[in-house]
Structure formats: structure tokens, C-alpha cells
Design a protein around this motif. Sequence first.
Motif, PDB file in Angstrom:
ATOM      1  N   LEU A  41       6.197   7.423  24.206  1.00 28.95           N
ATOM      2  CA  LEU A  41       6.141   5.968  24.168  1.00 28.95           C
ATOM      3  C   LEU A  41       5.888   5.398  22.775  1.00 28.95           C
ATOM      4  CD1 LEU A  41       4.254   5.145  27.490  1.00 28.95           C
ATOM      5  CD2 LEU A  41       6.677   4.823  26.986  1.00 28.95           C
ATOM      6  N   PRO A  42       4.877   5.892  22.035  1.00 27.80           N
ATOM      7  CA  PRO A  42       4.648   5.309  20.710  1.00 27.80           C
ATOM      8  C   PRO A  42       5.828   5.507  19.768  1.00 27.80           C
ATOM      9  CG  PRO A  42       2.759   6.598  21.448  1.00 27.80           C
ATOM     10  CD  PRO A  42       3.906   6.915  22.364  1.00 27.80           C
ATOM     11  N   ARG A  43       6.582   6.549  19.994  1.00 26.61           N
ATOM     12  CA  ARG A  43       7.674   6.859  19.079  1.00 26.61           C
ATOM     13  C   ARG A  43       8.695   5.733  19.026  1.00 26.61           C
ATOM     14  NH1 ARG A  43      11.126  12.478  19.044  1.00 26.61           N
ATOM     15  NH2 ARG A  43      12.184  12.127  17.074  1.00 26.61           N
ATOM     16  N   ILE A  44       8.929   5.078  20.145  1.00 23.86           N
ATOM     17  CA  ILE A  44       9.876   3.967  20.148  1.00 23.86           C
ATOM     18  C   ILE A  44       9.167   2.622  20.247  1.00 23.86           C
ATOM     19  CG2 ILE A  44      10.233   4.250  22.653  1.00 23.86           C
ATOM     20  CD1 ILE A  44      12.790   2.923  20.121  1.00 23.86           C
ATOM     21  N   SER A  45       8.142   2.510  21.105  1.00 22.09           N
ATOM     22  CA  SER A  45       7.551   1.197  21.347  1.00 22.09           C
ATOM     23  C   SER A  45       6.675   0.707  20.206  1.00 22.09           C
ATOM     24  CB  SER A  45       6.720   1.224  22.642  1.00 22.09           C
ATOM     25  OG  SER A  45       5.681   2.164  22.547  1.00 22.09           O
ATOM     26  N   ASP A  46       6.171   1.610  19.355  1.00 25.74           N
ATOM     27  CA  ASP A  46       5.323   1.186  18.243  1.00 25.74           C
ATOM     28  C   ASP A  46       6.105   1.006  16.940  1.00 25.74           C
ATOM     29  OD1 ASP A  46       3.229   1.211  19.931  1.00 25.74           O
ATOM     30  OD2 ASP A  46       2.279   3.011  19.141  1.00 25.74           O
ATOM     31  N   CYS A  47       7.430   1.225  16.999  1.00 22.95           N
ATOM     32  CA  CYS A  47       8.229   1.086  15.788  1.00 22.95           C
ATOM     33  C   CYS A  47       8.492  -0.377  15.450  1.00 22.95           C
ATOM     34  CB  CYS A  47       9.583   1.782  15.967  1.00 22.95           C
ATOM     35  SG  CYS A  47       9.503   3.577  15.965  1.00 22.95           S
ATOM     36  N   LEU A  48       8.871  -0.628  14.177  1.00 25.40           N
ATOM     37  CA  LEU A  48       9.443  -1.911  13.834  1.00 25.40           C
ATOM     38  C   LEU A  48      10.761  -2.019  14.585  1.00 25.40           C
ATOM     39  CD1 LEU A  48       8.874  -1.870   9.970  1.00 25.40           C
ATOM     40  CD2 LEU A  48       7.466  -2.995  11.689  1.00 25.40           C
ATOM     41  N   SER A  49      11.244  -3.218  14.818  1.00 24.19           N
ATOM     42  CA  SER A  49      12.416  -3.362  15.665  1.00 24.19           C
ATOM     43  C   SER A  49      13.684  -2.830  15.006  1.00 24.19           C
ATOM     44  CB  SER A  49      12.598  -4.827  16.077  1.00 24.19           C
ATOM     45  OG  SER A  49      12.636  -5.666  14.935  1.00 24.19           O
ATOM     46  N   TYR A  50      14.090  -3.400  13.875  1.00 24.20           N
ATOM     47  CA  TYR A  50      15.308  -2.919  13.247  1.00 24.20           C
ATOM     48  C   TYR A  50      15.332  -3.334  11.788  1.00 24.20           C
ATOM     49  CZ  TYR A  50      16.990  -7.709  13.444  1.00 24.20           C
ATOM     50  OH  TYR A  50      17.120  -9.067  13.268  1.00 24.20           O
ATOM     51  N   LEU A  51      16.247  -2.703  11.048  1.00 27.60           N
ATOM     52  CA  LEU A  51      16.447  -3.050   9.644  1.00 27.60           C
ATOM     53  C   LEU A  51      17.950  -3.181   9.421  1.00 27.60           C
ATOM     54  CD1 LEU A  51      15.152  -3.432   6.832  1.00 27.60           C
ATOM     55  CD2 LEU A  51      15.513  -0.990   6.467  1.00 27.60           C
ATOM     56  N   TYR A  52      18.371  -4.292   8.848  1.00 24.48           N
ATOM     57  CA  TYR A  52      19.790  -4.531   8.588  1.00 24.48           C
ATOM     58  C   TYR A  52      20.058  -4.443   7.085  1.00 24.48           C
ATOM     59  CZ  TYR A  52      24.218  -7.030   8.026  1.00 24.48           C
ATOM     60  OH  TYR A  52      25.509  -7.386   7.685  1.00 24.48           O
ATOM     61  N   THR A  53      21.149  -3.772   6.716  1.00 27.61           N
ATOM     62  CA  THR A  53      21.528  -3.702   5.308  1.00 27.61           C
ATOM     63  C   THR A  53      23.046  -3.743   5.199  1.00 27.61           C
ATOM     64  OG1 THR A  53      21.379  -2.406   3.264  1.00 27.61           O
ATOM     65  CG2 THR A  53      21.522  -1.169   5.329  1.00 27.61           C
ATOM     66  N   GLU A  54      23.543  -4.339   4.125  1.00 32.30           N
ATOM     67  CA  GLU A  54      24.980  -4.373   3.874  1.00 32.30           C
ATOM     68  C   GLU A  54      25.213  -4.199   2.377  1.00 32.30           C
ATOM     69  OE1 GLU A  54      25.792  -9.175   3.535  1.00 32.30           O
ATOM     70  OE2 GLU A  54      26.078  -8.198   5.470  1.00 32.30           O
ATOM     71  N   ARG A  55      26.419  -3.715   2.020  1.00 38.77           N
ATOM     72  CA  ARG A  55      26.800  -3.497   0.625  1.00 38.77           C
ATOM     73  C   ARG A  55      25.743  -2.673  -0.110  1.00 38.77           C
ATOM     74  NH1 ARG A  55      28.462  -8.238   2.523  1.00 38.77           N
ATOM     75  NH2 ARG A  55      30.695  -8.720   2.309  1.00 38.77           N
ATOM     76  N   SER A  56      25.429  -1.542   0.473  1.00 40.87           N
ATOM     77  CA  SER A  56      24.405  -0.672  -0.104  1.00 40.87           C
ATOM     78  C   SER A  56      24.742   0.791   0.212  1.00 40.87           C
ATOM     79  CB  SER A  56      23.024  -1.023   0.465  1.00 40.87           C
ATOM     80  OG  SER A  56      23.008  -0.860   1.872  1.00 40.87           O
ATOM     81  N   ARG A  57      23.933   1.684  -0.310  1.00 43.71           N
ATOM     82  CA  ARG A  57      24.110   3.113  -0.063  1.00 43.71           C
ATOM     83  C   ARG A  57      22.803   3.665   0.488  1.00 43.71           C
ATOM     84  NH1 ARG A  57      26.982   7.709  -1.556  1.00 43.71           N
ATOM     85  NH2 ARG A  57      25.718   9.563  -2.076  1.00 43.71           N
ATOM     86  N   ILE A  58      22.902   4.412   1.585  1.00 48.57           N
ATOM     87  CA  ILE A  58      21.725   4.996   2.208  1.00 48.57           C
ATOM     88  C   ILE A  58      21.674   6.472   1.828  1.00 48.57           C
ATOM     89  CG2 ILE A  58      20.435   5.260   4.345  1.00 48.57           C
ATOM     90  CD1 ILE A  58      21.215   2.373   3.688  1.00 48.57           C
ATOM     91  N   GLU A  59      20.588   6.878   1.191  1.00 46.73           N
ATOM     92  CA  GLU A  59      20.440   8.255   0.744  1.00 46.73           C
ATOM     93  C   GLU A  59      19.155   8.853   1.283  1.00 46.73           C
ATOM     94  OE1 GLU A  59      20.364   7.994  -3.478  1.00 46.73           O
ATOM     95  OE2 GLU A  59      22.516   7.586  -3.690  1.00 46.73           O
ATOM     96  N   GLN A  60      19.118  10.172   1.332  1.00 43.02           N
ATOM     97  CA  GLN A  60      17.881  10.846   1.669  1.00 43.02           C
ATOM     98  C   GLN A  60      16.920  10.752   0.497  1.00 43.02           C
ATOM     99  OE1 GLN A  60      18.187  15.041   2.423  1.00 43.02           O
ATOM    100  NE2 GLN A  60      16.291  15.118   3.609  1.00 43.02           N
ATOM    101  N   ASP A  61      15.647  10.573   0.794  1.00 40.86           N
ATOM    102  CA  ASP A  61      14.627  10.460  -0.250  1.00 40.86           C
ATOM    103  C   ASP A  61      13.422  11.271   0.195  1.00 40.86           C
ATOM    104  OD1 ASP A  61      12.948   9.802  -2.256  1.00 40.86           O
ATOM    105  OD2 ASP A  61      13.023   7.635  -1.975  1.00 40.86           O
ATOM    106  N   GLY A  62      13.452  12.561  -0.109  1.00 33.84           N
ATOM    107  CA  GLY A  62      12.394  13.433   0.381  1.00 33.84           C
ATOM    108  C   GLY A  62      12.511  13.591   1.884  1.00 33.84           C
ATOM    109  N   GLY A  63      11.421  13.274   2.589  1.00 31.00           N
ATOM    110  CA  GLY A  63      11.444  13.358   4.050  1.00 31.00           C
ATOM    111  C   GLY A  63      11.828  12.062   4.710  1.00 31.00           C
TER     112      GLY A  63
END
Length: 310
Positions: free
Chosen positions: A7-29
Motif C-alpha cells: 500500500l505505501p508503495r503506491i498510495s504514499d507516492c506523489l501523484s505524477y510528474l510531467y515533462t516535455e522536450r527533455s531527456r530522461i537519464e539514469q542517475d545512480g539509483g
Amino acid sequence: MISAQDLPRISDCLSYLYTERSRIEQDGGTIAIVDDDGRTPVPCASIATLILGPGTTVTHAAVKTLTSHGCAIVWAGEQAIRTYASTTSKARNTHLLQAQAQQWANRRSRLAVARRMYDKRFPGEDISRLTMQQLRGREGARMRSAYRAAADEAGVYWTNRSYKKGQWERTDPPNRALSAANSCLYGICHAAITSLGCSPGLGFIHTGNALSFVHDIADLYKTKITIPIAFKVTAGRHYRPESAVRRSCREAFRHTRLLEQIVRDIQVLLDPETTNPDEAASLGDVTFLWDPTTGLVNGAVNHAETEEAR
């Protein structure tokens, strides 16, 4: 029911994050969003869904990191108006998915779930004798009344709900705001559904669409959240109302703890007889074999995990 550990894994999260015209990369963990403003680390374990708008690229490593943390990924149109594709999150077991499929496949139980959904929209009313056609008619009247009440309260001129695909710029401001708000709501409902291991396509009221169950669940919250937000933003005459709608929705989702509510509502809708919320805890992510007589049989090997361990 789903394990309390989930339950905490989903219900305690922030809702969502929106991004456009960007690059998503791994950063450590975790991950980082790289755009014209620089590099922004994002703790992906604390967000439920990442919405990728136009002009966004994502690395293989970043996708692997996001999904390993149970974060759903949604590819959307500009301003997150339309959803084009999405990932599914890692769920610990298929208890709720099996309950959903069993309820959906039987006409009588499917009708019972649909009635429970309508019952949540009409608290305090006796709808036990109403047919599905009558329930749909009453729901239509309720929605029209909600639009009118929200428009009057915000002082916004309102005619009717209307949206034509491919004619976004020609749609009036209230309808654009409503579509933007509902898109955010669909995204967060989709994230909750997939994180619980359920199928977005097995709807009980809606049918024939890959997101039918998403529409079912989202309809439970529109009159209290997205409709008032849409008309309030419209009244503010923002230069970019879609952006204002997304920000307002994000804050409302956090303030009302909507994710937690969605999780519990889905559990009650799909498995109302279960009284032990920790029933699935002992199963974890163990794989069993199915037997027509005994049900579950120990001894299955999870080859995917075996290969990954190598």
C-alpha cells in the motif's frame, strides 16, 4: 486483498510528474531530467507515474530504474492531453488481477461490481431496483448538474460537454480545461491500477477500450476533483490553462490523498468479502502452479528471476 506492505508503495507516492522536450537519464539509483534549465535529479521511488510529453527521450537504463521502483511511465501528447502508450508496474502478486478477471467474466458478478461503482456515486440513495439503463440515465443527469453547478460557482459561461478529436484549439476554454484535468486523473488512476497488478482494459461499466477500467475508476472522482478545478482555472483566464490545470490537479491529488483512496476503492470494488488486508502478504512474489483440485501448488520456478540472478 493486496499486501499491506504494498500500500505505501503506491498510495504514499506523489501523484505524477510531467515533462516535455527533455531527456530522461539514469542517475545512480534514480533518474535525472535534462533540459534547457539544466539537470534535475528525480527520486523515482517517490512518484507514481512519469508522464512523457512531446520531444522527450528516455534511456534504456532510466526505464529499467523507473519500473524497478514501481513507477508507471506514460507517453502522452502535448500538455498531457492524450495518452498514447504506457508501461505496467511491477506488482507483487496477481491476487487482485485474478479477482478482477473472475468478477468481469461472470455476467452477474460484473453487474454487481458496476452497481457498487454507481453506489459510490450516489451515497445515501437506494439504487438496488434500478436497471443499468436507469443508472446510466441518472449518472448523466448527475454529471450535467455537476458541470452547471461548478460553472455557476466559478462564474463561467457553460453550454455543454464537447470535445472533437483533432480540433483542440477550436474547443472552448472550459472543455479544454476539463479534458486536461481528466487526462491527469486518467494517468493517476492508470498508475494505481497497474501498480496493484490489475488490468486497465477489463472495465465493468466501460468496455471495448484498452483503458476501460481506468475510465471506470476515474469517474468516481470527477465531480469532486477535476470538474471544480477545470472551471476554477477557466475563470482565472490563465495564458496556458492546461499547465494551470495540471498544477492544480497535482495539488488536489496530494491534498485529498487520492492515490490512497483509489487503492482502497479498487480493493473494495473487486474483493468486498475479504476481511484480511494482509492475506496476500505471505504470498509475496512467489510463483505457484495451478491445479484444478487444490488450487495452488508449490514448486514453480521463476525463470525470469533465475536468469536475472545470473
